[in-house]
Scaffold this active site. Structure first.
Site, PDB file in Angstrom:
ATOM      1  N   LYS A  47      46.651  44.558  27.630  1.00 41.68           N
ATOM      2  CA  LYS A  47      46.682  45.438  28.803  1.00 41.68           C
ATOM      3  C   LYS A  47      48.033  46.145  28.741  1.00 41.68           C
ATOM      4  O   LYS A  47      48.999  45.758  29.411  1.00 41.68           O
ATOM      5  CB  LYS A  47      46.534  44.583  30.071  1.00 41.68           C
ATOM      6  CG  LYS A  47      45.643  45.220  31.096  1.00 41.68           C
ATOM      7  CD  LYS A  47      45.342  44.307  32.237  1.00 41.68           C
ATOM      8  CE  LYS A  47      45.361  45.046  33.558  1.00 41.68           C
ATOM      9  NZ  LYS A  47      44.550  46.248  33.666  1.00 41.68           N
TER      10      LYS A  47
HETATM   11  N1  PMP Z   1      38.878  47.323  31.138  1.00 42.03           N
HETATM   12  C1  PMP Z   1      40.053  47.891  31.435  1.00 42.03           C
HETATM   13  C2  PMP Z   1      40.500  49.046  30.620  1.00 42.03           C
HETATM   14  C3  PMP Z   1      40.836  47.382  32.483  1.00 42.03           C
HETATM   15  O1  PMP Z   1      42.024  47.935  32.773  1.00 42.03           O
HETATM   16  C4  PMP Z   1      40.364  46.308  33.249  1.00 42.03           C
HETATM   17  C5  PMP Z   1      41.182  45.776  34.389  1.00 42.03           C
HETATM   18  N2  PMP Z   1      42.052  44.771  33.998  1.00 42.03           N
HETATM   19  C6  PMP Z   1      39.125  45.750  32.903  1.00 42.03           C
HETATM   20  C7  PMP Z   1      38.405  46.289  31.861  1.00 42.03           C
HETATM   21  C8  PMP Z   1      38.586  44.561  33.649  1.00 42.03           C
HETATM   22  O2  PMP Z   1      39.344  43.432  33.325  1.00 42.03           O
HETATM   23  P1  PMP Z   1      39.495  42.230  34.358  1.00 42.03           P
HETATM   24  O3  PMP Z   1      38.141  41.826  34.732  1.00 42.03           O
HETATM   25  O4  PMP Z   1      40.209  41.184  33.584  1.00 42.03           O
HETATM   26  O5  PMP Z   1      40.283  42.731  35.507  1.00 42.03           O
END
Ligand code: PMP
Length: 308
Positions: free
Chosen positions: A159
């Protein structure tokens, strides 16, 4: 909305919000070389508060830092505790947590290798990311003209701050065109995910989502959905699919920490299924919200309880 709180955790200390500042030469501010997390704390019907899947979020933060070769000195447990400290100090029974790992201002230029590594954890109150109506009745999406990065251009399992320029471009394009969210294809043209959410489609009660190895973030909510779907007796396929296969799906929904489980009612001006949230989406969302906000006793390992 003003993003605010009383206290922010910075490099081991809780500091007043107005003192939580960084110098203009902060390396990450210029080059996007840093990483962050988004984590939600919920209050359940019995009044108790918990952070949902805190361990997994902290693990991903550490992995993202590792991908970037940043030496984060705090342990998994220390970061978990710091997140709890922020919520408690702010008196937040619910809230959104934003840990950010960034490089200091000692050196400028891309070759500055020795900048100090910092961790800050902010928190604020954040309602339904795609709106209360979106959460209930579904949102309108558009396949973006921007695509997710090739896996050798974007470090898709991290991320990473700078990678969100691409997501913001896509999000702005979608909003400016009158849609709620952008769906991004991968470099081969298959459906990958959205700007901050993973995507599932449903065909004849089977959930289908892009494989973990594709150009997607390994979403923690995606993992939650896969487990809940299986436990509810639905089958799940992780495989590639094209946008036209998605157009004719029975149901489509997005999932993420901010977006939670948001039904999609329209894609590229085509109705998805009946245009209403479908049975599978409602079943998964129902169980999800019962686990995080309701009184469902199961999946206790996913809830990191804290006192206020
Ligand atoms: N894809 C992207 C590009 C994101 O930024 C996020 C948010 N973190 C997600 C998917 C979903 O991830 P999560 O369920 O861990 O929040």
């Amino acid at each position: 909305m003003t993003v605010t709180a009383q206290w922010v955790w910075m490099d081991g200390e809780l500091v007043k919000f107005e003192d939580a500042k960084v110098p203009i030469m902060t390396y990450t501010l210029h080059y996007g070389y840093g990483t962050f997390e988004g984590i939600r704390a919920y209050q359940r019907t019995n009044g108790s508060s918990h952070v949902f899947r805190l361990k997994e979020h902290v693990k991903r933060l550490k992995e993202s830092a590792h991908i970037l070769g940043m030496n984060l000195i705090y342990s998994q447990e220390e970061i978990e505790q710091a997140c709890i400290d922020v919520l408690q100090k702010n008196d937040f029974k619910t809230g959104y947590l934003r840990p950010l790992v960034y490089l200091g201002s000692e050196g400028m230029g891309l070759g500055a290798l020795d900048n100090t590594v910092h961790l800050a954890i902010a928190s604020w109150q954040w309602g339904a990311y795609l709106g209360d109506d979106g959460l209930k009745n579904g949102i309108r999406c558009k396949v973006s003209s921007y695509q997710r990065g090739h896996v050798n251009i974007s470090m898709v399992k991290g991320k990473i701050c700078g990678q969100y320029v691409n997501s913001v471009m896509a999000k702005r394009e979608a909003l400016n065109a009158g849609y709620n969210e952008a769906i991004m294809l991968d470099p081969q043209g298959y459906v990958a995910e959205c700007t901050g959410e993973n995507l599932f489609m449903v065909k004849e009660k089977t959930l289908i989502t892009a494989p973990y190895g594709a150009s997607i973030l390994g979403g923690i909510t995606r993992d939650t959905v896969i487990q809940l779907a299986k436990d509810l007796g639905f089958s799940v396929q992780e495989r590639l699919f094209s946008r036209d296969e998605m157009y004719v799906a029975d149901e489509v929904f997005l999932c993420g920490t901010a977006a939670e489980i948001t039904p999609v009612k329209e894609i590229d001006d085509r109705k998805v299924g009946t245009g209403e949230p479908g049975f599978v989406t409602r079943s998964i969302a129902g169980l999800f919200f019962d686990i995080v906000k309701g009184s469902y006793a199961g999946y206790g390992d996913w809830r990191f309880d804290y006192q206020i």
